[in-house]
Design an enzyme around this catalytic site. Structure first.
Site, mmCIF file in Angstrom:
data_model
loop_
_atom_site.group_PDB
_atom_site.id
_atom_site.type_symbol
_atom_site.label_atom_id
_atom_site.label_comp_id
_atom_site.label_asym_id
_atom_site.label_seq_id
_atom_site.Cartn_x
_atom_site.Cartn_y
_atom_site.Cartn_z
ATOM 1 N N LYS A 211 -6.645 -5.498 -6.620
ATOM 2 C CA LYS A 211 -6.315 -4.673 -7.786
ATOM 3 C C LYS A 211 -4.815 -4.789 -8.052
ATOM 4 O O LYS A 211 -4.001 -4.251 -7.321
ATOM 5 C CB LYS A 211 -6.682 -3.197 -7.541
ATOM 6 C CG LYS A 211 -6.720 -2.408 -8.843
ATOM 7 C CD LYS A 211 -6.318 -0.970 -8.679
ATOM 8 C CE LYS A 211 -4.855 -0.773 -8.507
ATOM 9 N NZ LYS A 211 -3.979 -1.234 -9.610
ATOM 10 N N SER A 265 4.648 2.237 -3.959
ATOM 11 C CA SER A 265 5.440 3.417 -3.589
ATOM 12 C C SER A 265 4.848 4.136 -2.374
ATOM 13 O O SER A 265 3.654 4.012 -2.069
ATOM 14 C CB SER A 265 5.526 4.370 -4.778
ATOM 15 O OG SER A 265 4.233 4.749 -5.165
ATOM 16 N N VAL A 268 1.839 6.883 -2.965
ATOM 17 C CA VAL A 268 0.501 6.319 -3.199
ATOM 18 C C VAL A 268 -0.092 5.853 -1.862
ATOM 19 O O VAL A 268 -1.245 6.128 -1.536
ATOM 20 C CB VAL A 268 0.557 5.165 -4.224
ATOM 21 C CG1 VAL A 268 -0.754 4.400 -4.272
ATOM 22 C CG2 VAL A 268 0.914 5.687 -5.613
ATOM 23 N N GLU A 292 3.661 -1.934 2.730
ATOM 24 C CA GLU A 292 5.119 -2.031 2.584
ATOM 25 C C GLU A 292 5.470 -1.149 1.406
ATOM 26 O O GLU A 292 4.969 -1.357 0.300
ATOM 27 C CB GLU A 292 5.548 -3.483 2.354
ATOM 28 C CG GLU A 292 5.217 -4.414 3.523
ATOM 29 C CD GLU A 292 5.834 -4.011 4.843
ATOM 30 O OE1 GLU A 292 6.876 -3.318 4.845
ATOM 31 O OE2 GLU A 292 5.270 -4.334 5.899
ATOM 32 N N CYS A 326 12.399 -3.663 -4.029
ATOM 33 C CA CYS A 326 12.266 -2.656 -2.970
ATOM 34 C C CYS A 326 13.496 -2.696 -2.086
ATOM 35 O O CYS A 326 13.878 -1.703 -1.478
ATOM 36 C CB CYS A 326 11.016 -2.917 -2.162
ATOM 37 S SG CYS A 326 10.832 -4.645 -1.774
ATOM 38 N N GLU A 424 14.470 7.454 -3.857
ATOM 39 C CA GLU A 424 14.313 6.131 -4.470
ATOM 40 C C GLU A 424 14.227 6.294 -5.996
ATOM 41 O O GLU A 424 13.361 7.017 -6.498
ATOM 42 C CB GLU A 424 13.043 5.440 -3.961
ATOM 43 C CG GLU A 424 12.943 4.007 -4.483
ATOM 44 C CD GLU A 424 11.675 3.264 -4.032
ATOM 45 O OE1 GLU A 424 10.587 3.829 -4.143
ATOM 46 O OE2 GLU A 424 11.808 2.100 -3.606
HETATM 47 P P1 NAD Z 1 3.244 2.111 -7.562
HETATM 48 O O1 NAD Z 1 3.119 2.929 -6.327
HETATM 49 O O2 NAD Z 1 3.328 2.800 -8.863
HETATM 50 O O3 NAD Z 1 1.981 1.126 -7.673
HETATM 51 C C1 NAD Z 1 1.625 0.247 -6.625
HETATM 52 C C2 NAD Z 1 0.147 -0.055 -6.748
HETATM 53 O O4 NAD Z 1 -0.583 1.136 -6.446
HETATM 54 C C3 NAD Z 1 -0.278 -0.468 -8.159
HETATM 55 O O5 NAD Z 1 -1.282 -1.447 -8.086
HETATM 56 C C4 NAD Z 1 -0.832 0.810 -8.729
HETATM 57 O O6 NAD Z 1 -1.778 0.621 -9.762
HETATM 58 C C5 NAD Z 1 -1.481 1.421 -7.504
HETATM 59 N N1 NAD Z 1 -1.675 2.861 -7.615
HETATM 60 C C6 NAD Z 1 -0.901 3.756 -8.246
HETATM 61 N N2 NAD Z 1 -1.427 4.992 -8.143
HETATM 62 C C7 NAD Z 1 -2.550 4.869 -7.418
HETATM 63 C C8 NAD Z 1 -3.550 5.776 -6.978
HETATM 64 N N3 NAD Z 1 -3.479 7.076 -7.243
HETATM 65 N N4 NAD Z 1 -4.574 5.286 -6.237
HETATM 66 C C9 NAD Z 1 -4.660 3.979 -5.950
HETATM 67 N N5 NAD Z 1 -3.745 3.066 -6.347
HETATM 68 C C10 NAD Z 1 -2.701 3.498 -7.071
HETATM 69 O O7 NAD Z 1 4.460 1.114 -7.335
HETATM 70 P P2 NAD Z 1 5.104 0.083 -8.366
HETATM 71 O O8 NAD Z 1 5.855 0.872 -9.388
HETATM 72 O O9 NAD Z 1 4.126 -0.926 -8.819
HETATM 73 O O10 NAD Z 1 6.135 -0.664 -7.409
HETATM 74 C C11 NAD Z 1 7.341 -0.080 -7.028
HETATM 75 C C12 NAD Z 1 7.270 0.507 -5.649
HETATM 76 O O11 NAD Z 1 6.857 -0.500 -4.729
HETATM 77 C C13 NAD Z 1 8.625 0.972 -5.156
HETATM 78 O O12 NAD Z 1 8.469 2.169 -4.433
HETATM 79 C C14 NAD Z 1 9.075 -0.166 -4.235
HETATM 80 O O13 NAD Z 1 10.005 0.211 -3.260
HETATM 81 C C15 NAD Z 1 7.765 -0.583 -3.642
HETATM 82 N N6 NAD Z 1 7.814 -1.949 -3.150
HETATM 83 C C16 NAD Z 1 7.959 -2.138 -1.817
HETATM 84 C C17 NAD Z 1 8.052 -3.423 -1.293
HETATM 85 C C18 NAD Z 1 8.221 -3.638 0.178
HETATM 86 O O14 NAD Z 1 8.092 -4.765 0.634
HETATM 87 N N7 NAD Z 1 8.517 -2.610 0.948
HETATM 88 C C19 NAD Z 1 7.985 -4.515 -2.153
HETATM 89 C C20 NAD Z 1 7.820 -4.288 -3.534
HETATM 90 C C21 NAD Z 1 7.737 -3.008 -4.012
#
Ligand code: NAD
Length: 541
Positions: A211, A265, A268, A292, A326, A424
């Protein structure tokens, strides 16, 4: 009879530069035009079949949000059930396929991405995720190729890792996929991460439901098409974009759910983990959970730091890809004695950055991903502007008339734990905390403890003893620590990436460590000299 095969030791994909007048630049511009003038109708891909549900959402350009270059069909509960069935159907033959054939699919995908798919993939990521050519190239081309090639290499190492045998016994260690299926959920900010979240478990013999994030469906779908061309069998990876909550609920309700591969994030991830825990008695296996998550990455300077390199690290670390990495530098600790020079150079360099749409290649900064993100970043900046604990030093403009543009912004915080110092933001905002030189150790301790995250960090000093002190004080504060360098830009095979605490399970994406999480190990002992009596020698008279 088969041979014992050897995978070529991988090298990192060289980063191309796309300078004006180059053939690469010309081909990239052509690909951008082609995608902009087309409208992609993106289906779900389940068991290799394209499924169109009719419930669609637009693929919007963040730097020009009135323009969409496609739409995607969204999966509902019924399609999730179909995808699980298709995955489980594909499982037996995928698992049986010899490693060299699985490996060949990924090595071919790497080769295609390095050649014929390079420009289209870059263009897709530039358009829907608002990345400049360099940011797209290091993501969807170089990093994804590296993930494909290095994972094959690491997997080969795992297969070679065997237990001791004796004169009388042979102990064979077998590595297979887990029971059931894996659920991969990816973020918007790196197309390559999406590809890796789905492909790493697949290489280990698993079948996957993927997804993608809603704002990255367009580029992530292209990875599915690339894998298809590389020969990925139907049903091994099933592409199910759509409403995250209901898709996740349907996936977690299935007894064959056996692993969660996530990047995104922290909140989530925590909520899904809790949900998995609640449903634990319904699963056939203990699900493996790898995530991650967020970061609040630091750059900590000592007064012996080289000021010019420190400032470049701050500017690149904080503002490349609009701070939406990130690993982005988000908080910095600068000693009072060098602050006037650092401030002067930092503001001057930041004032030279221009921001705008991606097809104007001169811009260093482009748009943030969507309205929700724009509003969140703007909210943080506005709060800091009116707060007595902070002062806006540079930037702060937010303009979403055409695209979601946020000016690179620098805030000085007078307390080490203000909102912009510890939370963040995930945008182009850098917060500076100036400390008294004599409070060096105390401030290192603050840096260590004031944020819940532990993803990346950078330390700057010329003095070797000081570097050692910093390294020791910040031992658990970052899964990836950089010395005299920016905290972003980890390269597969060179800096395995990930952090602990609220930043995730630290299973290091693109490493042997990560692959081991998707593997079921069986040890087979064969005895060449089976005992013929139950008695032991000590029992003799
Ligand atoms: P996000 O948490 O909004 O979304 C991540 C994924 O989770 C998406 O596919 C989203 O559709 C899904 N999601 C959101 N709400 C959900 C729910 N209630 N139930 C199930 N799935 C759900 O994050 P984003 O905005 O896409 O990415 C940014 C975040 O990702 C930042 O916090 C960043 O630090 C983190 N990130 C971390 C790394 C790492 O390696 N540590 C790498 C890239 C991004």
């Amino acid at each position: 009879m088969n041979g014992i095969y050897q995978v070529r030791k991988p090298k990192n994909e060289p980063v191309r530069t796309y300078e004006a007048g180059s053939l690469d630049r010309h081909l990239l511009e052509e690909a951008l035009e082609e995608l902009k003038n087309d409208f992609l109708d993106i289906p779900l891909i389940i068991g290799g079949k394209e499924i169109r549900t009719g419930s669609t959402k637009a693929c919007i350009l963040p730097h020009d949000h009135q323009t969409s270059i496609g739409h995607y069909h969204q999966a509902g509960q019924e399609e999730v059930a179909m995808a699980i069935e298709a995955a489980l159907e594909a499982k037996a033959s995928w698992e049986k396929m010899p490693f060299q054939h699985k490996a060949s699919i990924f090595l071919k995908a790497a080769e295609l991405l390095s050649t014929t798919w390079r420009y289209k993939m870059n263009a897709a990521t530039m358009l829907v995720q608002s990345k400049n050519p360099h940011q797209a190239e290091i993501d969807v081309v170089c990093e994804l190729i590296d993930f494909f090639k290095f994972n094959v290499h690491f997997m080969e190492n795992i297969l070679r890792d065997q237990a001791l045998s004796t004169k009388e016994t042979w102990n064979r260690v077998e590595y297979t996929g887990l029971d059931g299926f894996i659920y991969a959920v990816s973020p918007f900010n790196f197309t390559s991460i999406g590809g890796n979240l789905a492909c790493a478990p697949a290489l280990c013999g698993n079948v996957v439901l993927w997804k993608p994030a809603s704002t990255a469906v367009y580029s992530n779908y292209m990875i599915m098409k690339l894998l298809e061309e590389a020969g990925m069998p139907k049903g091994v990876i099933n592409f199910v974009p759509g409403p995250s909550q209901s898709i996740t609920d349907a996936v977690l309700d299935h007894p064959e759910f056996s692993g969660f591969h996530y990047t995104g994030s922290t909140s989530v991830f925590s909520n899904i983990w809790l949900e998995i825990a609640k449903k634990l008695p319904t699963y056939r296996s203990y699900p493996r959970i790898v995530g991650e998550t967020g970061g609040k990455n630091f750059v900590f300077a000592h007064h012996s730091a080289d000021i010019d390199t420190l400032v470049v690290a701050l500017v690149r670390g904080a503002f490349e890809y609009q701070g939406q990495k990130c690993s982005a530098a988000a908080r910095t600790y600068i000693p009072e004695s060098i602050w006037p020079q650092v401030k002067d150079k930092l503001l001057k360099m930041t004032s030279q950055l221009t921001y705008g749409p991606i097809d104007d290649f001169k811009h260093f900064v482009n748009a943030v991903i969507d309205k929700r993100s724009f509003d969140r970043i703007k909210g943080y900046i506005e709060k800091a502007q009116t707060s007595s604990d902070s002062e806006l030093l540079f930037g702060g403009s937010c303009d979403d008339k055409v695209g979601y543009f946020v000016e690179p912004t620098i805030i000085q915080s007078f307390t080490p734990d203000s909102a912009t110092m510890v939370q963040e933001i995930f945008g182009p905002v850098l917060t500076v905390y100036v400390y008294k030189d004599e409070d060096f150790i105390q401030t290192l301790n603050l840096c260590e403890s004031s944020s819940p995250y532990a993803l990346t960090g950078a330390i700057f000093a010329k003095d070797r003893d000081v570097l050692l002190t910093m390294e020791n004080h910040l031992k658990k504060a970052a899964g990836n620590l950089y010395i005299n360098d920016k905290p972003t830009g980890a390269v597969v095979g060179q800096q395995p990436f990930g952090g602990s605490r609220a930043s995730g399970t630290n299973d290091k994406a693109g490493s042997k460590q990560n692959l081991m999480r998707w593997i079921n190990t069986r040890v087979v002992k064969e005895n060449f000299s089976s005992p013929t009596t139950y008695e032991y020698p000590f029992m003799s008279e």
